[in-house]
Write a protein that holds these residues in place. Structure first.
Motif, short mmCIF file in Angstrom:
data_model
loop_
_atom_site.label_atom_id
_atom_site.label_comp_id
_atom_site.label_asym_id
_atom_site.label_seq_id
_atom_site.Cartn_x
_atom_site.Cartn_y
_atom_site.Cartn_z
N GLN A 65 0.83 -1.20 0.00
CA GLN A 65 0.00 0.00 0.00
C GLN A 65 0.87 1.25 0.00
O GLN A 65 2.04 1.21 0.34
CB GLN A 65 -0.92 0.00 1.23
N ASP A 66 0.26 2.36 -0.36
CA ASP A 66 0.98 3.63 -0.40
C ASP A 66 1.57 4.01 0.96
O ASP A 66 2.57 4.71 1.03
CB ASP A 66 0.06 4.76 -0.90
N ASP A 67 0.95 3.53 2.06
CA ASP A 67 1.47 3.85 3.39
C ASP A 67 2.64 2.94 3.79
O ASP A 67 3.15 3.02 4.90
CB ASP A 67 0.36 3.80 4.44
N GLY A 68 3.05 2.02 2.89
CA GLY A 68 4.18 1.14 3.15
C GLY A 68 3.80 -0.22 3.69
O GLY A 68 4.62 -1.14 3.69
N GLN A 69 2.58 -0.37 4.17
CA GLN A 69 2.14 -1.65 4.71
C GLN A 69 1.91 -2.64 3.56
O GLN A 69 1.39 -2.27 2.51
CB GLN A 69 0.84 -1.46 5.50
N THR A 70 2.29 -3.90 3.76
CA THR A 70 2.07 -4.94 2.77
C THR A 70 0.96 -5.85 3.24
O THR A 70 0.96 -6.30 4.40
CB THR A 70 3.37 -5.77 2.54
N ILE A 71 -0.01 -6.11 2.37
CA ILE A 71 -1.16 -6.94 2.72
C ILE A 71 -1.38 -8.03 1.67
O ILE A 71 -0.81 -7.98 0.58
CB ILE A 71 -2.45 -6.10 2.86
N SER A 72 -2.20 -8.99 2.02
CA SER A 72 -2.59 -10.07 1.12
C SER A 72 -4.10 -10.00 0.91
O SER A 72 -4.85 -9.84 1.87
CB SER A 72 -2.22 -11.41 1.74
#
Length: 156
Positions: A117-124
């Motif tokens: 994500q743009d905020d740096g968090q990685t999600i699935s």
């Protein structure tokens, strides 16, 4: 009477496939209409194919066992022992077949998307890929009743 029971049991087993939910990225539940959802943006980092298994009700096993038992009752032609063995064998084979049909009807393919994500968090996010997304593509994440990804508009 027997043919009616066989027809009813076979219809029950085959009807399981018609009850299988169709969950795609573009399928919404009626309760989702009018609900607000939060939006964020990100980039697809990677993707992989996954198998999705839905719940099994047991209807396939029971329906198959009934159909197999009724069909097996035709074995023996007057010999009670052969008739009983036919019913038991038919019920076992029918139950196994009905379970396999139900499992097949409630199993599907999807894709697991790893998104930064743009905020740096990685999600699935796991969903179908009817939009043909690819790694490196910018996407919009919609978080409502469930999280969905869609193609981001240019400049967003």
């Amino acid at each position: 009477m027997r043919s009616t029971a066989v027809l009813l049991a076979v219809s029950l087993v085959l009807g399981v496939a018609a009850c299988a939910p169709v969950n795609t990225n573009t399928t919404y539940n009626a309760n989702d209409i009018g609900r607000t959802a939060s939006i964020s943006y990100g980039v697809i980092v990677s993707m992989r194919a996954v198998e999705v298994q839905g719940p099994q009700s047991g209807v396939g096993t029971v329906g198959g066992a009934v159909a197999g038992g009724v069909a097996g009752s035709y074995i023996g032609h007057g010999d009670p022992r052969a008739g009983v063995l036919g019913v038991i064998g038919g019920a076992i084979i029918g139950g196994i077949a009905g379970n396999a049909i139900e499992r097949s009807a409630t199993t599907g393919q999807a894709v697991e998307f790893i998104i930064r994500q743009d905020d740096g968090q990685t999600i699935s996010v796991v969903q179908t890929n009817e939009d043909n997304f690819h790694p490196g593509e910018r996407v919009v994440l919609t978080r409502g009743a469930r999280t969905r990804i869609g193609r981001a508009a240019p400049g967003s």
